[in-house]
Design a protein around this motif. Sequence first.
Motif, mmCIF file in Angstrom:
data_model
loop_
_atom_site.group_PDB
_atom_site.id
_atom_site.type_symbol
_atom_site.label_atom_id
_atom_site.label_comp_id
_atom_site.label_asym_id
_atom_site.label_seq_id
_atom_site.Cartn_x
_atom_site.Cartn_y
_atom_site.Cartn_z
ATOM 1 N N PRO A 1 0.849 -1.198 0.000
ATOM 2 C CA PRO A 1 0.000 0.000 0.000
ATOM 3 C C PRO A 1 0.888 1.253 0.000
ATOM 4 C CG PRO A 1 -0.549 -1.471 1.814
ATOM 5 C CD PRO A 1 0.654 -2.031 1.176
ATOM 6 N N ILE A 2 0.421 2.301 -0.671
ATOM 7 C CA ILE A 2 1.249 3.493 -0.861
ATOM 8 C C ILE A 2 1.676 4.119 0.468
ATOM 9 C CG2 ILE A 2 -0.677 5.165 -1.080
ATOM 10 C CD1 ILE A 2 2.241 5.191 -3.462
ATOM 11 N N ASP A 3 0.772 4.080 1.458
ATOM 12 C CA ASP A 3 1.115 4.647 2.770
ATOM 13 C C ASP A 3 2.312 3.959 3.402
ATOM 14 O OD1 ASP A 3 -1.980 5.776 4.287
ATOM 15 O OD2 ASP A 3 -0.427 6.787 3.116
ATOM 16 N N GLU A 4 2.319 2.639 3.229
ATOM 17 C CA GLU A 4 3.389 1.852 3.821
ATOM 18 C C GLU A 4 4.728 2.201 3.170
ATOM 19 O OE1 GLU A 4 3.967 -2.767 4.627
ATOM 20 O OE2 GLU A 4 1.884 -2.071 4.749
ATOM 21 N N VAL A 5 4.684 2.344 1.834
ATOM 22 C CA VAL A 5 5.904 2.695 1.104
ATOM 23 C C VAL A 5 6.396 4.068 1.587
ATOM 24 C CG1 VAL A 5 6.919 3.141 -1.156
ATOM 25 C CG2 VAL A 5 5.187 1.370 -0.899
ATOM 26 N N LEU A 6 5.425 4.971 1.727
ATOM 27 C CA LEU A 6 5.776 6.327 2.166
ATOM 28 C C LEU A 6 6.430 6.299 3.549
ATOM 29 C CD1 LEU A 6 3.013 8.924 1.331
ATOM 30 C CD2 LEU A 6 5.452 9.011 0.822
ATOM 31 N N ALA B 1 11.085 6.773 7.139
ATOM 32 C CA ALA B 1 11.989 6.199 8.147
ATOM 33 C C ALA B 1 13.409 6.156 7.602
ATOM 34 C CB ALA B 1 11.527 4.786 8.511
ATOM 35 N N HIS B 2 13.503 5.838 6.327
ATOM 36 C CA HIS B 2 14.810 5.745 5.690
ATOM 37 C C HIS B 2 15.488 7.129 5.665
ATOM 38 C CE1 HIS B 2 17.906 4.289 3.103
ATOM 39 N NE2 HIS B 2 17.604 5.195 2.178
ATOM 40 N N ALA B 3 14.701 8.149 5.270
ATOM 41 C CA ALA B 3 15.235 9.518 5.207
ATOM 42 C C ALA B 3 15.664 9.978 6.599
ATOM 43 C CB ALA B 3 14.171 10.456 4.647
ATOM 44 N N TYR B 4 14.870 9.618 7.590
ATOM 45 C CA TYR B 4 15.157 10.008 8.977
ATOM 46 C C TYR B 4 16.500 9.417 9.437
ATOM 47 C CZ TYR B 4 14.130 10.618 13.979
ATOM 48 O OH TYR B 4 14.176 10.957 15.297
ATOM 49 N N ARG B 5 16.730 8.150 9.049
ATOM 50 C CA ARG B 5 18.004 7.520 9.404
ATOM 51 C C ARG B 5 19.154 8.226 8.707
ATOM 52 N NH1 ARG B 5 15.240 2.633 9.132
ATOM 53 N NH2 ARG B 5 15.870 2.384 6.951
ATOM 54 N N VAL C 1 3.388 7.516 14.183
ATOM 55 C CA VAL C 1 2.638 6.387 13.635
ATOM 56 C C VAL C 1 3.593 5.222 13.393
ATOM 57 C CG1 VAL C 1 1.307 5.589 11.632
ATOM 58 C CG2 VAL C 1 0.923 7.887 12.566
ATOM 59 N N LEU C 2 4.739 5.558 12.803
ATOM 60 C CA LEU C 2 5.719 4.517 12.496
ATOM 61 C C LEU C 2 6.149 3.782 13.762
ATOM 62 C CD1 LEU C 2 8.132 6.073 9.891
ATOM 63 C CD2 LEU C 2 6.994 3.872 9.768
ATOM 64 N N ARG C 3 6.422 4.588 14.806
ATOM 65 C CA ARG C 3 6.868 4.004 16.068
ATOM 66 C C ARG C 3 5.775 3.071 16.634
ATOM 67 N NH1 ARG C 3 8.504 8.945 18.393
ATOM 68 N NH2 ARG C 3 10.157 9.334 16.900
ATOM 69 N N ALA C 4 4.520 3.540 16.475
ATOM 70 C CA ALA C 4 3.413 2.757 17.027
ATOM 71 C C ALA C 4 3.220 1.447 16.255
ATOM 72 C CB ALA C 4 2.147 3.596 16.974
ATOM 73 N N THR C 5 3.525 1.474 14.940
ATOM 74 C CA THR C 5 3.248 0.279 14.138
ATOM 75 C C THR C 5 4.452 -0.630 14.005
ATOM 76 O OG1 THR C 5 3.766 1.568 12.179
ATOM 77 C CG2 THR C 5 1.420 1.334 12.712
ATOM 78 N N SER C 6 5.644 -0.132 14.392
ATOM 79 C CA SER C 6 6.821 -0.991 14.186
ATOM 80 C C SER C 6 7.106 -1.821 15.430
ATOM 81 C CB SER C 6 8.032 -0.149 13.840
ATOM 82 O OG SER C 6 8.271 0.734 14.908
ATOM 83 N N ARG D 1 12.815 19.144 6.328
ATOM 84 C CA ARG D 1 13.190 20.075 5.250
ATOM 85 C C ARG D 1 13.564 19.320 3.981
ATOM 86 N NH1 ARG D 1 15.963 22.885 8.496
ATOM 87 N NH2 ARG D 1 17.927 21.965 7.844
ATOM 88 N N THR D 2 14.312 18.241 4.140
ATOM 89 C CA THR D 2 14.756 17.470 2.981
ATOM 90 C C THR D 2 13.556 16.887 2.233
ATOM 91 O OG1 THR D 2 16.652 16.859 4.316
ATOM 92 C CG2 THR D 2 16.391 15.671 2.258
ATOM 93 N N LEU D 3 12.559 16.436 3.012
ATOM 94 C CA LEU D 3 11.397 15.802 2.367
ATOM 95 C C LEU D 3 10.339 16.835 1.954
ATOM 96 C CD1 LEU D 3 10.892 12.679 4.679
ATOM 97 C CD2 LEU D 3 12.053 12.787 2.487
ATOM 98 N N GLY D 4 10.551 18.076 2.349
ATOM 99 C CA GLY D 4 9.606 19.135 1.977
ATOM 100 C C GLY D 4 8.277 19.034 2.706
ATOM 101 N N VAL D 5 8.314 18.543 3.945
ATOM 102 C CA VAL D 5 7.077 18.519 4.747
ATOM 103 C C VAL D 5 7.309 19.335 6.016
ATOM 104 C CG1 VAL D 5 6.301 16.248 3.954
ATOM 105 C CG2 VAL D 5 7.764 16.410 5.970
ATOM 106 N N SER D 6 6.207 19.711 6.686
ATOM 107 C CA SER D 6 6.402 20.496 7.911
ATOM 108 C C SER D 6 6.873 19.573 9.024
ATOM 109 C CB SER D 6 5.099 21.176 8.320
ATOM 110 O OG SER D 6 4.235 20.189 8.837
#
Length: 453
Positions: free
Chosen positions: A408-413, A418-422, A448-453, A433-438
């Motif tokens: 699912p696209i959300d999962e890929v995102l 997570a990859h960018a964060y690492r 969310v990632l932390r909760a689901t991983s 800033r790198t991903l262009g999101v606030s």
Amino acid sequence: MKRRTAILVVDDDPFIITSLSEFLHARQFKVCSASSGKEGIEKFDAHQPPLVLLDQKLPDRNGLDICKKLLEINPRTKIIFITAHATVRYAVDAMQAGAFNYLSKPFSLDELLITINMALNSLQIEDKLRVQEYNRQQERQKIRLIGSSLVMDNLHEQIQLAAESDAIVLITGETGVGKSEIARAIHAQQARRETFLSINCAAIPENLVEAEYFGHEKGIFTGADVRREGIFELADGGTLLLDEIGEIPFHLQSKLLTVLEEKALRRIGGSRAIPVDVRIIATTNQKLEQAIEEKRFRQDLYYRLAVIKIHVPPLRRHLEDIPEIATYFAEQFCRKPLSFANGQMDQLMQYRWPGNVRELRNIIERAALVQKNKALRPAELLRLDREKTCTHMAGEAALLQGMEDLLPIDEVLNHYIAHAYRLCNRNKSLTARTLGVSLSTLKRKLKVLRATS
Ligand SMILES: Nc1ncnc2c1ncn2[C@@H]1O[C@H](COP(=O)(O)OP(=O)(O)OP(=O)(O)O)[C@@H](O)[C@H]1O
Ligand SMILES: [Mg+2]
């Protein structure tokens, strides 16, 4: 064995010299004596005793003149006058000449011993203070902002200007450009202020921020067993660095503004306004203007903070400083001075350095570690890093081949975030800033990632 303290006795009365010498010798002092001003100065020059007992009247010179002369040779010397007729006038003259104290004849030997001990204690305290001052200077010299480009010259000028005033400074710039170091440099140039404390606004859980900042009274909430001072109070008289000010919770911003305006604070649960004299320096790698637009940061607080504004340009805007900075780090991290392999500097100067000087520092530190005793090749490490990243990304892309592997696209995102964060060394602002999101979007996603991983 403990070294014996030397005392010089200058007096033209042989009885005084003999009796004082015997008495002091018996109390473990090393005594030398002189019976004239001239001899006194010669002996002082030769033995440099920390303490002198000086007769007021000597056959060849006035005691006050000798006192001044001895202090010229060594200003730290403690001189105790021995006077036959102590008058107020004479006492004042003696103190003005720089004497430590005076004893008027006849004096008891106990009195003499007490005065000597007071002088030695005072010397000890002065020595301690000198050591502290020396350590502080060493500490201050440790702050090195390397680079001789126009960008760095300009920054040094701004640091100097900021240090000349007590106004609040807001230092902006990307992560790793040297904002915290600049804050320390401003403080270091302000001799008046001693303490330097810093608090990272992003690192404290939201419910504890207020207490950390402003302190609390006893029993005001569960766990508040004792009264506690906040960092503003602890930094009183010094400099307080509010790191990552953009992260301070919105509800606390108005309280912070009040404290800055009134130069006084109230602890949680306290009614008394406590005056604080703190020089504030704030840093942020966020665009506060955008945060103001998004109603995450108060405009009035922004104006209060940005009295002096220093923007630190990213490293890619002063690439010409790289050889100097890289060499400086190599000297820090290599046991023995190592040089860089041919062409390395050119390659380092072609890279964009998203993590700025911190990234450069880290890569030189790694090079010093893995390329022990060889010419350093940090650019090679950078290249390997990037290759690894590409392979990793390719590996992840391969996962997506074939219907059964489609996600699912959300999962890929999420995976990508997570990859960018690492890759961004777990730096939230840089990742956002790198991903262009606030930043808030990123934080939500990471939660969310932390909760689901
Ligand atoms: N011009 C410079 N010369 C030498 N070292 C520097 C220079 N600029 C920065 N550094 C070093 O780079 C590292 C990162 O600097 P600093 O922590 O001040 O960055 P920052 O802008 O505060 O980053 P962040 O936004 O992540 O807090 C530190 O080790 C600092 O000593
Ligand atoms: Mg910092």
